[in-house]
Enzyme design. Sequence first.
Site, PDB file in Angstrom:
ATOM      1  N   LYS A   5       9.973   7.915 -18.732  1.00  0.00           N
ATOM      2  CA  LYS A   5       9.682   7.234 -20.308  1.00  0.00           C
ATOM      3  C   LYS A   5      10.643   5.769 -20.565  1.00  0.00           C
ATOM      4  O   LYS A   5      11.684   6.414 -20.564  1.00  0.00           O
ATOM      5  CB  LYS A   5       9.994   8.401 -21.201  1.00  0.00           C
TER       6      LYS A   5
ATOM      7  N   LYS B  83      15.232  13.868 -24.146  1.00  0.00           N
ATOM      8  CA  LYS B  83      15.529  12.525 -24.691  1.00  0.00           C
ATOM      9  C   LYS B  83      16.840  13.502 -25.093  1.00  0.00           C
ATOM     10  O   LYS B  83      17.363  13.374 -26.641  1.00  0.00           O
ATOM     11  CB  LYS B  83      14.752  12.785 -26.147  1.00  0.00           C
TER      12      LYS B  83
ATOM     13  N   GLU C 266      10.531  16.392 -23.472  1.00  0.00           N
ATOM     14  CA  GLU C 266      11.285  15.301 -23.457  1.00  0.00           C
ATOM     15  C   GLU C 266      12.462  15.636 -23.387  1.00  0.00           C
ATOM     16  O   GLU C 266      13.007  15.859 -24.250  1.00  0.00           O
ATOM     17  CB  GLU C 266      10.646  14.201 -24.364  1.00  0.00           C
TER      18      GLU C 266
ATOM     19  N   GLU D 268      -0.050   4.158 -23.323  1.00  0.00           N
ATOM     20  CA  GLU D 268       0.325   4.499 -24.922  1.00  0.00           C
ATOM     21  C   GLU D 268      -0.393   3.063 -25.784  1.00  0.00           C
ATOM     22  O   GLU D 268       0.553   1.991 -25.428  1.00  0.00           O
ATOM     23  CB  GLU D 268       1.316   4.997 -25.011  1.00  0.00           C
TER      24      GLU D 268
ATOM     25  N   GLU E  75       1.317  11.790 -29.206  1.00  0.00           N
ATOM     26  CA  GLU E  75       2.988  11.590 -28.589  1.00  0.00           C
ATOM     27  C   GLU E  75       3.877  11.382 -30.247  1.00  0.00           C
ATOM     28  O   GLU E  75       3.430  10.832 -31.158  1.00  0.00           O
ATOM     29  CB  GLU E  75       2.911  10.365 -27.740  1.00  0.00           C
ATOM     30  N   SER E  76       4.715  12.191 -30.212  1.00  0.00           N
ATOM     31  CA  SER E  76       5.966  11.623 -31.056  1.00  0.00           C
ATOM     32  C   SER E  76       5.246  12.289 -32.567  1.00  0.00           C
ATOM     33  O   SER E  76       4.138  12.790 -33.414  1.00  0.00           O
ATOM     34  CB  SER E  76       5.625  10.366 -31.658  1.00  0.00           C
TER      35      SER E  76
ATOM     36  N   ASN F 271       0.396   7.344 -29.735  1.00  0.00           N
ATOM     37  CA  ASN F 271       2.081   7.377 -30.445  1.00  0.00           C
ATOM     38  C   ASN F 271       1.947   7.367 -32.175  1.00  0.00           C
ATOM     39  O   ASN F 271       1.058   6.993 -32.052  1.00  0.00           O
ATOM     40  CB  ASN F 271       3.116   6.736 -30.390  1.00  0.00           C
TER      41      ASN F 271
HETATM   42  O1  LIG Z   1      12.714   8.575 -30.734  1.00  0.00           O
HETATM   43  C1  LIG Z   1      12.334   6.776 -31.656  1.00  0.00           C
HETATM   44  O2  LIG Z   1      13.530   7.176 -32.265  1.00  0.00           O
HETATM   45  C2  LIG Z   1      11.609   6.088 -31.034  1.00  0.00           C
HETATM   46  C3  LIG Z   1      12.535   4.824 -31.436  1.00  0.00           C
HETATM   47  C4  LIG Z   1      11.790   3.430 -31.018  1.00  0.00           C
HETATM   48  C5  LIG Z   1      10.804   3.315 -30.243  1.00  0.00           C
HETATM   49  C6  LIG Z   1      11.015   5.016 -29.188  1.00  0.00           C
HETATM   50  C7  LIG Z   1      10.547   5.702 -29.619  1.00  0.00           C
HETATM   51  N1  LIG Z   1      10.705   7.176 -29.629  1.00  0.00           N
HETATM   52  C8  LIG Z   1       9.707   6.656 -28.579  1.00  0.00           C
HETATM   53  C9  LIG Z   1       9.132   8.206 -27.761  1.00  0.00           C
HETATM   54  O3  LIG Z   1       7.532   7.623 -27.663  1.00  0.00           O
HETATM   55  C10 LIG Z   1       9.333   9.328 -28.032  1.00  0.00           C
HETATM   56  O4  LIG Z   1      10.539  10.026 -27.508  1.00  0.00           O
HETATM   57  C11 LIG Z   1       8.421  10.569 -27.442  1.00  0.00           C
HETATM   58  O5  LIG Z   1       7.154  10.382 -27.866  1.00  0.00           O
HETATM   59  C12 LIG Z   1       9.205  12.029 -28.355  1.00  0.00           C
HETATM   60  O6  LIG Z   1       8.919  12.015 -29.494  1.00  0.00           O
HETATM   61  P1  LIG Z   1       9.054  13.265 -30.489  1.00  0.00           P
HETATM   62  O7  LIG Z   1       8.642  14.330 -30.376  1.00  0.00           O
HETATM   63  O8  LIG Z   1       8.636  12.558 -31.887  1.00  0.00           O
HETATM   64  O9  LIG Z   1      10.214  12.896 -30.447  1.00  0.00           O
END
Ligand SMILES: O=C(O)c1ccccc1NCC(=O)[C@H](O)[C@H](O)COP(=O)(O)O
Length: 260
Positions: free
Chosen positions: A114, A55, A53, A158, A209-210, A179
């Site tokens: 996204k 980001k 991502e 999601e 995810e995440s 997520n």
């Molecule tokens: O990433 C955040 O802080 C966030 C806060 C509020 C709503 C959504 C958020 N993230 C969106 C996402 O879905 C993530 O960017 C994505 O899943 C990747 O997650 P990560 O690997 O933990 O950065």
Amino acid sequence: MNSETELAPAVASILEAARERPGGGDRVSVDARSLSDAIDRAEAAGRVPVVAEVKPTSPTAEGTRDDDPAALAEAMVEGGATAISVLTEPDHFGGSAESLRQVRDAVDVPVLRKDFIMHEAQLDVVEADLLLLIARFVDDLEALVAAARERGFQPLVEVHDRAELESALEAGADLIGVNNRDLARLEVDLGTFESVATEVPDDVTLIAESGISSPEDVRRMREAGANALLVGSAIMDHGTGETDITANTRRLTQATTGDE
Ligand SMILES: O=C(O)c1ccccc1NCC(=O)[C@H](O)[C@H](O)COP(=O)(O)O
């Protein structure tokens, strides 16, 4: 939309902005790059399918990276990324439709948009191969899934719990992301994916995810049934030390080969 009670203030703010954001002009029509073909190619090559991502920042990130999005995406693909996710939300994630356009021009893998899409006109902002729809935040998920497909997008729905999974399946989703980040409290728990994945039918392409940050996390999510992983922060590295995007990506795409 489901209940907004007890949402973290940052998420309430994201939704307020999303509700007001205008849609695009002309209806888009996408000739999409297939995610499932890309996943098959990664598997055949012995790589873990990772959606990396772009980001720039987020409500939970320690800082902001203002690198060229196309260069970031190219570095991720060099590290073995199967697809690229691009945040297009401008106010809380530093994203833009223009970033996505640049990324999609620069790489030949599928690209996910996204964002926090609330209504149909917002589908027409920019072409992408995949489009995120968050079950919790969409009023008529079935209609939005259908509207996305009519434009050629592959909708990624999601969910965060089993009730949302049920809604996603009823809406006809065949590409589902679980997520691990609880959008009410912004806490991350990889056990979320493990709990929901057991209920997902075999014919659904399933993405974890995440919160995935190490090869061990990758193996844990794969063992729980993830066909692919969506990773932002651990690759973008918002101030945690390592800044080599290709190396950060490779560390995860090669997590099951022992070549870390
Ligand atoms: O990433 C955040 O802080 C966030 C806060 C509020 C709503 C959504 C958020 N993230 C969106 C996402 O879905 C993530 O960017 C994505 O899943 C990747 O997650 P990560 O690997 O933990 O950065």
